[in-house]
Design an enzyme around this catalytic site. Structure first.
Site, PDB file in Angstrom:
ATOM      1  N   ARG A 210      24.294 -21.573  23.391  1.00 46.45           N
ATOM      2  CA  ARG A 210      23.824 -20.644  22.201  1.00 46.45           C
ATOM      3  C   ARG A 210      22.567 -20.833  21.864  1.00 46.45           C
ATOM      4  NH1 ARG A 210      28.940 -21.596  17.962  1.00 46.45           N
ATOM      5  NH2 ARG A 210      27.877 -23.466  17.434  1.00 46.45           N
TER       6      ARG A 210
ATOM      7  N   ASP B 270      31.153 -24.664   6.594  1.00 50.41           N
ATOM      8  CA  ASP B 270      30.853 -25.103   7.806  1.00 50.41           C
ATOM      9  C   ASP B 270      30.475 -24.217   8.784  1.00 50.41           C
ATOM     10  OD1 ASP B 270      33.719 -25.773   7.710  1.00 50.41           O
ATOM     11  OD2 ASP B 270      33.406 -25.785   9.737  1.00 50.41           O
ATOM     12  N   ASN B 271      30.690 -22.922   8.609  1.00 56.07           N
ATOM     13  CA  ASN B 271      30.549 -21.902   9.294  1.00 56.07           C
ATOM     14  C   ASN B 271      29.738 -20.765   8.575  1.00 56.07           C
ATOM     15  OD1 ASN B 271      32.410 -22.727  11.159  1.00 56.07           O
ATOM     16  ND2 ASN B 271      34.057 -21.563  10.696  1.00 56.07           N
TER      17      ASN B 271
ATOM     18  N   GLY C  34      31.757 -31.014  16.912  1.00 55.29           N
ATOM     19  CA  GLY C  34      32.718 -31.720  17.706  1.00 55.29           C
ATOM     20  C   GLY C  34      32.944 -31.179  19.130  1.00 55.29           C
TER      21      GLY C  34
END
Length: 665
Positions: free
Chosen positions: A233, A324-325, A144
């Protein structure tokens, strides 16, 4: 491989003699000049395999939407106004073959590394994934705020992405932007974890700008404008457990399903891609597809168990361990409301919005196994459920093995494995909890405890007393400070209090209130005596165990030196405590980026003493606010920073009193 200079076009044929001179004197010379004039960022070589091997969303529809039958969607990063570097990590950028100084001095550097300007060969895209959030399937989530820029070919291959570059199809109700405080926290902790030796994604830079978004930091109705900021990142891949949940059928509790439910062929493509690219030895060693997939899952289980064991041993709490992490490579992924423990507390919760304590420090090993169960479900039928269950049975033993290995190093137990070591470690943690000991500084102090030898003229009683006094110095605030914070929040910020306080939270605090009552009925002298007794008991046991390390050793001095060396390279002097990050954030929000850069330097050598870098820059008068940098409402922040400066605290110190008020959600 040696650097052969700039490429002169698609041809790799080397001409000799007059022919070569003629070529260089014409168009080839112009090409060479153009190549040499480009900056190192403009010369990055991209080979975006993920977009070639995995389905790409054909739709060019703008705005948030369900993305079916695709793993990526093309996006256009939104440019920032006047982007500029806050800090760069030279060592992280070196992974991409970049020189940090050259990047910092590149006028276009902040534009390229914020997504404001797209590099040649970059293909901006957002990744589609789902996830179980706080135990409930949330359906489609996706990048997102993050944007894949591409994969850089160097010795090795690194995916780079920018976080905070604007809207994607997965932004939901958000704006796709990140602000300075969250960007600094992610940047610093990504690098801190790497230098602590914990597997992690990396952060190459943090860029801020004059672009603004409105944020209500404390959910109290006092929203303010904050600067849009972006983190670069870096990782081999950002594929996660939730990437495989896009195929999930309708969830029995929430009714939500993955956007690509029924597209089993894509699941097969994803598994093939991940194994071929990131687990090539498994691809090579297992010709049978099912056996290959089982071996892959076993490796993910092993890496996950090792990762969470390392978190526990440095006192790190992730804060949001949703599926999701969780990285498919066993890396620490997504730095949101993380926290390093100060005072040891197994119930430590770093995320103020985790009102059930689901992601507390002591829950992390079990939660990671729960997430592995969800990954196994997402991989079926490519991964047969009965085979997955058998592999999952190995998780607890793997975790315990890694944890015990790490803890033995932290305690300097290197020569022998005593069956009672686990009991001694448990007793140490219980003593730390009972007495309010600082987690990091207590472990760091253990290497100073003398090892009993025949040559040691000091009596056992004196040695134990010295060690007890040493560890008593690491004791911190008691439970009453946390209770006081909760009561203060109820009065000053009822909205946030209601959000974080459910019956479970209140029950925990009432239990602490009971302990507080016991404390209130104990005199200071009685308390000190009890704490000293607890530590004396453990230290006596520890020194006996150290004596057994020396049994049968011909060179006792060498054994002791090795013990201290291993302990001091395992137990850090400095971690990224919340107060250290907060100091850097508040300085940066007032236009002074020097503290972010200084903290990064300190975190790059967490096990070493660094003369000249013991205290924040502002203690010596360093760091000034840049003209025109101050945000709305920053007068209050400046006052807070000034009040902190009156009582400077070294980076390796226990946290100051004001640190208890820091609230991360």
């Amino acid at each position: 491989m040696a650097y052969l200079g700039p490429r002169l076009g698609p041809s790799r044929v080397f001409l000799s003699g007059v022919s070569a001179l003629r070529l260089l004197s014409s168009a080839g010379m112009d090409d060479m000049g153009l190549a040499m004039s480009r900056s190192s960022l403009e010369r990055l070589e991209f080979d975006n395999v993920a977009l070639k091997k995995l389905p790409l969303d054909p739709s060019e529809e703008q705005g948030v939407r369900q993305v079916k039958g695709a793993c990526f969607s093309r996006v256009t990063p939104q440019p920032l106004t006047k982007p500029r570097f806050v800090a760069v990590s030279h060592q992280a950028l070196a992974l991409l073959g970049l020189d940090g100084e050259e990047v910092v001095n590149d006028p276009l550097g902040p534009e390229y590394l914020s997504g404001s300007k797209v590099m040649l060969g970059s293909e901006p895209a957002a990744h589609c994934y789902c996830g179980h959030q706080f135990g409930q399937f949330a359906g489609q989530l996706g990048d997102g705020a993050a944007c894949y820029l591409g994969e850089v070919k160097v010795p090795g291959r690194w995916e780079i992405q920018v976080k905070g570059a604007g809207l994607t199809p997965y932004s939901r109700q958000a704006d796709g932007r990140k602000v300075l405080r969250s960007s600094i926290r992610e940047f610093l902790c990504s690098e801190a974890m790497f230098f602590l030796g914990v597997p992690t994604t990396r952060a190459g830079s943090v860029v801020t700008s004059d672009s603004r978004v409105i944020r209500d930091v404390y959910y109290n109705g006092h929203a303010r404008h904050e600067r849009c900021s972006v983190v670069l990142r870096i990782a081999p891949t950002f594929i996660r457990f939730g990437s495989f949940e896009i195929f999930k059928p309708a969830d029995e509790f929430t009714g939500r399903q993955g956007p690509s439910y029924g597209r089993d062929e894509i699941r097969g493509q994803m598994i093939d891609y991940v194994i071929e690219m990131f687990y090539p030895e498994i691809q090579q060693n297992y010709p049978d597809r099912v056996e290959r997939n089982v071996a892959f899952f076993r490796e993910v289980v092993l890496r996950t168990a090792r990762l969470v064991a390392q978190w526990q041993c440095v006192g790190f709490c992730h804060g949001v361990l949703n599926t999701d992490n969780m990285s498919i490579l066993g890396l620490t992924l997504d730095y949101g409301p993380y926290g390093f423990m100060d005072r040891f507390d197994p119930d430590f919760i770093c995320n103020a919005s985790d009102n059930s304590g689901r992601y507390s420090y002591q829950a992390q090993p079990a939660i990671c196994r729960w997430n592995l169960v969800k990954l196994a479900e997402a991989l079926a039928p490519e991964l047969p459920p009965d085979r997955a269950e058998a592999v999952l049975e190995e998780y607890l033993d793997l975790y315990n093995r890694f944890y015990l290995e790490n803890m033995r190093k932290k305690l300097g137990l290197l020569k022998k494995e005593d069956p009672e070591d686990e009991i001694m470690i448990t007793k140490l943690l219980q003593t730390m909890h009972n007495t309010g000991a600082d987690f990091t500084n207590t472990f760091r102090s253990l290497s100073l405890i003398s090892c009993p030898t025949e040559e040691n003229s000091e009596g056992e009683e004196d040695s134990v007393k010295k060690a007890t006094d040493l560890l008593i110095e690491q004791l911190m605030f008691c439970i009453c400070s946390e209770l006081a914070m909760l009561l203060s929040m109820a009065q000053s910020n009822p909205t946030l209090f209601q959000m974080i306080s459910d019956r479970a939270t209140i029950a925990r605090q009432l239990e602490r209130l009971s302990k507080l009552k016991d404390l209130m009925e104990t005199t200071q002298e009685e308390l000190k005596t009890k704490q000293a007794e607890d530590w004396t008991s453990w230290i006596t046991q520890y020194r006996k165990r150290l004596a057994r390390e020396l049994e049968g050793q011909s060179d006792v001095q060498a054994v002791q030196e090795e013990r201290v060396r291993v302990m001091d390279s395992t137990n850090p002097r400095v971690i990224l405590r919340n107060y250290i990050a907060q100091n850097a954030i508040e300085a940066a929000e007032n236009g002074d980026f020097s503290e972010v850069q200084r903290v990064l330097k300190v975190l790059e050598k967490p096990f070493s003493s660094q003369p000249g870098l013991e205290l924040p820059a502002w203690v010596g008068g360093g760091g000034t606010s840049a003209e025109g940098e101050r945000d709305e409402g920053e007068e209050q922040q400046q006052e807070a920073a000034t009040s902190m400066a009156r009582n400077p605290v070294p980076y390796d110190s226990k946290p100051p009193a004001w640190a208890h008020e820091i609230c991360v959600t």
